[in-house]
Design a protein around this motif. Sequence first.
Motif, PDB file in Angstrom:
ATOM      1  N   PRO A   1       0.804  -1.228   0.000  1.00 13.50           N
ATOM      2  CA  PRO A   1       0.000   0.000   0.000  1.00 13.50           C
ATOM      3  C   PRO A   1       0.837   1.279   0.000  1.00 13.50           C
ATOM      4  O   PRO A   1       0.477   2.256  -0.667  1.00 13.50           O
ATOM      5  N   GLY A   2       1.949   1.276   0.729  1.00 13.05           N
ATOM      6  CA  GLY A   2       2.777   2.473   0.783  1.00 13.05           C
ATOM      7  C   GLY A   2       3.374   2.821  -0.568  1.00 13.05           C
ATOM      8  O   GLY A   2       3.383   3.992  -0.981  1.00 13.05           O
ATOM      9  N   ARG A   3       3.875   1.829  -1.256  1.00 12.14           N
ATOM     10  CA  ARG A   3       4.431   2.065  -2.593  1.00 12.14           C
ATOM     11  C   ARG A   3       3.348   2.521  -3.562  1.00 12.14           C
ATOM     12  O   ARG A   3       3.571   3.404  -4.390  1.00 12.14           O
ATOM     13  N   ARG A   4       2.191   1.895  -3.486  1.00 12.88           N
ATOM     14  CA  ARG A   4       1.087   2.286  -4.375  1.00 12.88           C
ATOM     15  C   ARG A   4       0.720   3.750  -4.146  1.00 12.88           C
ATOM     16  O   ARG A   4       0.521   4.510  -5.096  1.00 12.88           O
ATOM     17  N   ARG A   5       0.632   4.132  -2.891  1.00 15.78           N
ATOM     18  CA  ARG A   5       0.246   5.507  -2.565  1.00 15.78           C
ATOM     19  C   ARG A   5       1.302   6.501  -3.043  1.00 15.78           C
ATOM     20  O   ARG A   5       0.974   7.516  -3.671  1.00 15.78           O
TER      21      ARG A   5
END
Length: 389
Positions: A171-175
């Motif tokens: 999720p962090g990379r996607r965001r």
Amino acid sequence: MKTTQPDASSTSLDATYALDPGLSLDHFSNTIFKSLRRNDQRRWAYAYLRGLLGTSGKKSVRRLATAISRDPSVVQSLRQFVSLSRWGFDEVMEELTHWVTGHRPDPVWSIGRAVLPKRGDRSVGVHRYFDLSSGRTLNCQLALGSFLRVGNAQLPVDWCLYLSTHWTQEPGRRRDARIPDSEQYRPLWAHTLRLVDRLSARTDSASAVVHADMSDEPQVANLLHGLAGRHRDFVVAIPPQLAVLPAAGAAPVPVSARTLVAALPAEQAAVPLPGGKRRIALFRSSFVRLPGRSAGTPYRLFTEVGPARARGPLWLTSLAHRGLAEVGSIAAPRSGTTDAIGSMEQDFGLRDFEGRSFPGWHHHMALVSAAYTYRYLHGFTAVPSRSTA
């Protein structure tokens, strides 16, 4: 201290652009980027195209900005336009597709692969990838592109960025990379079908043949079944180890594609070339079926016999009713997309995007594709003027 980024509309281009925009490029840019809602966005798209077409060497945003203006704020405005401004990649590429199809391309859709080396691991999609052509493992972005051939030029009309699970499941990379929720992990064969589906929706060419090199794709059978299910003919380079069934015989036993063709005699065919010429080539060919697809028309498995009997790529085609000369001529331009991608890397800044976001990467690819298409269809050679103020 809180800082704000200047909006592209707050910075003016040189008077040269306002007074003498170059009507042909201006018309092209306004057409391709007409889906951009704001006038300032369309102006910056035009400016970016002029920079890509007229700047030699590396196409960094700073060098493009320097080529079109002495105003230092232009750098930030161009960077914002590419990386942060909201505009649709799909709409632009659809318009570019319509522009290219208006020039009567060949009825072949080629799928090319762009390997874009990167430093570090922050640029969207970067992963470790073994590049079969160079025999090296690279830290890179990997993209698939759709190309239409007009004359001797392969013109890019769509792109997909491969995202490993390292990007799609964190999720962090996607965001941070602003990856849309709709983007999930897809293997290369699924990206290829995605490109084919989008081209099918944008054109009325039901008879176009899909041409792709999937010689390193272990799940290529999924692509072949997917194309067959879409009633889309194909000429696809396959891995040598792909299991096939000889079409002849009551109960054929699966055998690798390479093993089967190696035992076949060579036959001669006169392959058509541009300009009405022909070349004499030797092929090994057999009619086959894929395991799990025993019914229906068989496919043709073939390979061209190179100098000193060197092994060439193995091709599988649904055009089993066509002669070897015809399917051989479709397979022959395999290097066409490679050459086009190489030209875009060297002369149009394909590798030079400095941003890290998913939307920014697609914006850059759309702009590079538009510049490349304009150069090859309309022969733009002028260098943008610079203000002397």
